[in-house]
Design a protein around this motif. Structure first.
Motif, PDB file in Angstrom:
ATOM      1  N   UNK A   7       0.833  -1.199   0.000  1.00  0.00           N
ATOM      2  CA  UNK A   7       0.000   0.000   0.000  1.00  0.00           C
ATOM      3  C   UNK A   7       0.873   1.256   0.000  1.00  0.00           C
ATOM      4  N   UNK A   8       0.313   2.339  -0.511  1.00  0.00           N
ATOM      5  CA  UNK A   8       0.962   3.644  -0.517  1.00  0.00           C
ATOM      6  C   UNK A   8       0.130   4.589   0.347  1.00  0.00           C
ATOM      7  N   UNK A   9       0.624   5.793   0.539  1.00  0.00           N
ATOM      8  CA  UNK A   9      -0.035   6.751   1.433  1.00  0.00           C
ATOM      9  C   UNK A   9      -1.513   6.949   1.098  1.00  0.00           C
ATOM     10  N   UNK A  10      -1.846   7.015  -0.177  1.00  0.00           N
ATOM     11  CA  UNK A  10      -3.239   7.249  -0.578  1.00  0.00           C
ATOM     12  C   UNK A  10      -4.167   6.108  -0.168  1.00  0.00           C
ATOM     13  N   UNK A  11      -3.611   4.942   0.131  1.00  0.00           N
ATOM     14  CA  UNK A  11      -4.414   3.786   0.556  1.00  0.00           C
ATOM     15  C   UNK A  11      -4.725   3.804   2.047  1.00  0.00           C
TER      16      UNK A  11
ATOM     17  N   UNK B 292       3.445  12.819   3.974  1.00  0.00           N
ATOM     18  CA  UNK B 292       2.814  11.964   2.966  1.00  0.00           C
ATOM     19  C   UNK B 292       1.287  11.946   3.093  1.00  0.00           C
ATOM     20  N   UNK B 293       0.749  12.895   3.847  1.00  0.00           N
ATOM     21  CA  UNK B 293      -0.701  13.126   3.954  1.00  0.00           C
ATOM     22  C   UNK B 293      -1.480  11.915   4.469  1.00  0.00           C
ATOM     23  N   UNK B 294      -0.904  11.205   5.431  1.00  0.00           N
ATOM     24  CA  UNK B 294      -1.658  10.156   6.117  1.00  0.00           C
ATOM     25  C   UNK B 294      -2.742  10.883   6.916  1.00  0.00           C
ATOM     26  N   UNK B 295      -4.021  10.624   6.642  1.00  0.00           N
ATOM     27  CA  UNK B 295      -5.086  11.465   7.215  1.00  0.00           C
ATOM     28  C   UNK B 295      -5.249  11.377   8.728  1.00  0.00           C
TER      29      UNK B 295
END
Length: 186
Positions: free
Chosen positions: A102-106, A132-135
């Protein structure tokens, strides 16, 4: 005389994977690639392991059908970092991430259980995850017996920082229908 200083050799994910495939690291070694540096991780103690088991047991039930649960597995963050967080909730993926990491968007939720690594998790890892914008990033803080919740990543930091005790509850920001009682994970 010119002074000569030792230089670090930074590596990227492609080289990191080649080293792993070549068997450079022993099978029982615990390492992460963070911002191009290979870092050795401390052995997992029983309190840490038990809290990871607790997170897994509790959040797997709540996230069933809504997210993929990943425990102590890699997440690729750019070309220079592949940490292995203690717990992740990931966007559903048909093959459960068998064809790629998985990548950050996942990532919907990323959790580190922290005792001896608390300073590292609050600083370097927090910056990495925010960059990396991990929410939503949680630190299960075993030293102070609390849950640190970080949301709204911006410019390498989180705008929202909350410390919760066992008496508190919260809803996940990416899955607001999931409410967590902090006492269930502490």
């Amino acid at each position: 005389m010119v002074a000569v200083f030792p230089q670090k050799h930074l590596t990227d994910i492609a080289e990191w994977h080649r080293m792993g495939e070549a068997g450079i690291f022993s099978p029982d070694s615990r390492m992460e690639l963070i911002e191009g540096e290979i870092l050795h991780m401390a052995p997992i103690g029983f309190n840490h392991a038990g809290h990871v088991n607790r997170l897994n047991n509790f959040l797997t039930l709540l996230a069933r059908g809504k997210a993929v649960v990943s425990v102590q597995n890699p997440v690729q963050l750019g070309d220079l970092s592949e940490p292995e967080p203690d717990f992740l909730l990931l966007r559903p993926h048909a093959d459960f991430y068998t064809t790629r990491h998985p990548v950050a968007a996942d990532v919907l939720l990323l959790v580190e259980v922290s005792d001896s690594t608390l300073g590292f998790d609050r600083n370097q890892k927090l910056r990495l995850y925010a960059t990396h914008a991990i929410p939503e990033y949680w630190i299960v803080n075993l030293i102070d017996n609390c849950l640190e919740v970080y949301r709204q990543p911006q410019d390498g930091d989180y705008l929202e920082k909350t410390v919760l005790s066992k008496a508190d509850k919260l809803n996940l920001c990416s899955l607001p229908e999931i409410q967590v009682a902090v006492s269930d994970i502490l």
